[in-house]
Write a protein that holds these residues in place. Structure first.
Motif, PDB file in Angstrom:
ATOM      1  N   ARG A  63     126.114  86.862  -9.821  1.00 31.26           N
ATOM      2  CA  ARG A  63     126.292  85.440  -9.519  1.00 31.26           C
ATOM      3  C   ARG A  63     124.961  84.721  -9.275  1.00 31.26           C
ATOM      4  NH1 ARG A  63     130.696  83.474  -5.063  1.00 31.26           N
ATOM      5  NH2 ARG A  63     130.781  81.307  -5.684  1.00 31.26           N
ATOM      6  N   LEU A  64     124.033  85.403  -8.586  1.00 32.35           N
ATOM      7  CA  LEU A  64     122.811  84.732  -8.151  1.00 32.35           C
ATOM      8  C   LEU A  64     121.602  84.935  -9.066  1.00 32.35           C
ATOM      9  CD1 LEU A  64     122.984  85.406  -4.306  1.00 32.35           C
ATOM     10  CD2 LEU A  64     123.912  83.478  -5.610  1.00 32.35           C
ATOM     11  N   SER A  65     121.530  86.041  -9.751  1.00 29.44           N
ATOM     12  CA  SER A  65     120.355  86.313 -10.594  1.00 29.44           C
ATOM     13  C   SER A  65     120.139  85.255 -11.677  1.00 29.44           C
ATOM     14  CB  SER A  65     120.439  87.712 -11.198  1.00 29.44           C
ATOM     15  OG  SER A  65     120.327  88.673 -10.168  1.00 29.44           O
ATOM     16  N   PRO A  66     121.200  84.792 -12.376  1.00 28.51           N
ATOM     17  CA  PRO A  66     120.965  83.733 -13.374  1.00 28.51           C
ATOM     18  C   PRO A  66     120.429  82.435 -12.755  1.00 28.51           C
ATOM     19  CG  PRO A  66     123.107  84.755 -13.729  1.00 28.51           C
ATOM     20  CD  PRO A  66     122.579  85.272 -12.414  1.00 28.51           C
ATOM     21  N   ASP A 101     126.783  88.786   5.383  1.00 32.33           N
ATOM     22  CA  ASP A 101     128.009  88.010   5.190  1.00 32.33           C
ATOM     23  C   ASP A 101     127.859  87.153   3.935  1.00 32.33           C
ATOM     24  OD1 ASP A 101     130.328  86.501   5.417  1.00 32.33           O
ATOM     25  OD2 ASP A 101     129.586  85.301   7.093  1.00 32.33           O
ATOM     26  N   ALA A 102     128.566  87.524   2.867  1.00 33.32           N
ATOM     27  CA  ALA A 102     128.437  86.824   1.583  1.00 33.32           C
ATOM     28  C   ALA A 102     128.774  85.346   1.710  1.00 33.32           C
ATOM     29  CB  ALA A 102     129.311  87.491   0.521  1.00 33.32           C
ATOM     30  N   LEU A 109     122.737  79.084   0.614  1.00 34.39           N
ATOM     31  CA  LEU A 109     122.146  78.803  -0.706  1.00 34.39           C
ATOM     32  C   LEU A 109     122.677  77.489  -1.278  1.00 34.39           C
ATOM     33  CD1 LEU A 109     122.150  82.364  -2.288  1.00 34.39           C
ATOM     34  CD2 LEU A 109     120.179  81.063  -1.458  1.00 34.39           C
ATOM     35  N   ARG A 110     123.955  77.223  -1.082  1.00 29.14           N
ATOM     36  CA  ARG A 110     124.543  75.976  -1.583  1.00 29.14           C
ATOM     37  C   ARG A 110     123.853  74.768  -0.940  1.00 29.14           C
ATOM     38  NH1 ARG A 110     129.505  77.326  -1.103  1.00 29.14           N
ATOM     39  NH2 ARG A 110     129.854  76.502   0.977  1.00 29.14           N
ATOM     40  N   HIS A 145     124.323  74.512  -9.915  1.00 29.49           N
ATOM     41  CA  HIS A 145     124.168  75.625  -8.988  1.00 29.49           C
ATOM     42  C   HIS A 145     124.994  75.398  -7.724  1.00 29.49           C
ATOM     43  CE1 HIS A 145     119.928  76.351 -10.862  1.00 29.49           C
ATOM     44  NE2 HIS A 145     120.887  76.664 -11.683  1.00 29.49           N
ATOM     45  N   VAL A 146     125.026  74.163  -7.239  1.00 29.53           N
ATOM     46  CA  VAL A 146     125.817  73.842  -6.053  1.00 29.53           C
ATOM     47  C   VAL A 146     127.268  74.219  -6.313  1.00 29.53           C
ATOM     48  CG1 VAL A 146     126.698  71.954  -4.612  1.00 29.53           C
ATOM     49  CG2 VAL A 146     124.274  72.035  -5.179  1.00 29.53           C
ATOM     50  N   GLU A 147     127.780  73.841  -7.480  1.00 31.47           N
ATOM     51  CA  GLU A 147     129.174  74.138  -7.828  1.00 31.47           C
ATOM     52  C   GLU A 147     129.391  75.637  -8.016  1.00 31.47           C
ATOM     53  OE1 GLU A 147     131.729  71.925  -7.715  1.00 31.47           O
ATOM     54  OE2 GLU A 147     130.154  70.619  -6.920  1.00 31.47           O
ATOM     55  N   ALA A 148     128.442  76.327  -8.625  1.00 35.05           N
ATOM     56  CA  ALA A 148     128.582  77.765  -8.881  1.00 35.05           C
ATOM     57  C   ALA A 148     128.579  78.575  -7.585  1.00 35.05           C
ATOM     58  CB  ALA A 148     127.463  78.240  -9.794  1.00 35.05           C
ATOM     59  N   LEU A 149     128.047  78.007  -6.539  1.00 35.06           N
ATOM     60  CA  LEU A 149     127.956  78.726  -5.262  1.00 35.06           C
ATOM     61  C   LEU A 149     129.157  78.465  -4.345  1.00 35.06           C
ATOM     62  CD1 LEU A 149     124.147  78.244  -4.658  1.00 35.06           C
ATOM     63  CD2 LEU A 149     125.321  80.388  -5.216  1.00 35.06           C
ATOM     64  N   LYS A 150     130.134  77.725  -4.823  1.00 38.91           N
ATOM     65  CA  LYS A 150     131.344  77.444  -4.011  1.00 38.91           C
ATOM     66  C   LYS A 150     132.269  78.628  -4.050  1.00 38.91           C
ATOM     67  CE  LYS A 150     131.368  72.473  -4.049  1.00 38.91           C
ATOM     68  NZ  LYS A 150     132.055  71.252  -4.440  1.00 38.91           N
TER      69      LYS A 150
END
Length: 150
Positions: A63-66, A101-102, A109-110, A145-150
């Motif tokens: 999820r985070l590497s890209p 805690d993920a 990060l968001r 990225h904000v959306e991908a981190l939801k």
């Protein structure tokens, strides 16, 4: 034979056309003084935050590497544009990244991405046309990225 006034006019024209001092002695601009220097630093910091998060929880890697790679690509392009030479050592993030805690990691990060998007939006709005396309792309990526981190 050329008159002195003609020679001065030609010299001034040459200097204006080349965009430098009469004999090219003008110092190169300082990349740190470029208005995009904070955006470059922000891209490097966001990449580092994502790297630290993955190091703390490898299950987040897909999820985070890209996202981290996108920030590194943005930093490389901003460095090219500004003439800056990024440090070979990744920066240490100022805001830190929680580990374990993920949900907390993704929330942190968001928020960092949201702030980064605002900085990119502001830079884009103030940039000259030749820089606006890159800055708009960076702002759009950070919004994604904000959306991908939801």
């Amino acid at each position: 034979m050329l008159r002195a006034g003609t020679l001065l006019a030609l010299g001034g024209t040459a200097a204006a056309v080349t965009g430098c001092g009469l004999f090219g002695r003008e110092d190169a601009p300082d990349p740190a003084a470029d208005p995009l220097a904070p955006l470059l630093a922000g891209a490097l910091e966001l990449a580092a935050r994502h790297r630290i998060a993955v190091d703390g929880d490898p299950t987040l890697s897909d999820r985070l590497s890209p996202i981290a790679e996108a920030h590194r690509a943005h930093a490389a392009e901003l460095a090219r544009l500004t003439g800056a030479t990024p440090s070979p050592t990744p920066p240490t993030p100022t805001g830190g990244v929680p580990t374990g805690d993920a949900t907390a990691v993704l929330t942190t990060l968001r928020e960092a991405e949201r702030q980064g998007r605002e900085a990119a939006d502001q830079a884009c709005a103030q940039a000259p046309a030749e820089r606006a396309a890159l800055l708009g792309s960076i702002a759009a990526a950070r919004a994604t990225h904000v959306e991908a981190l939801k």
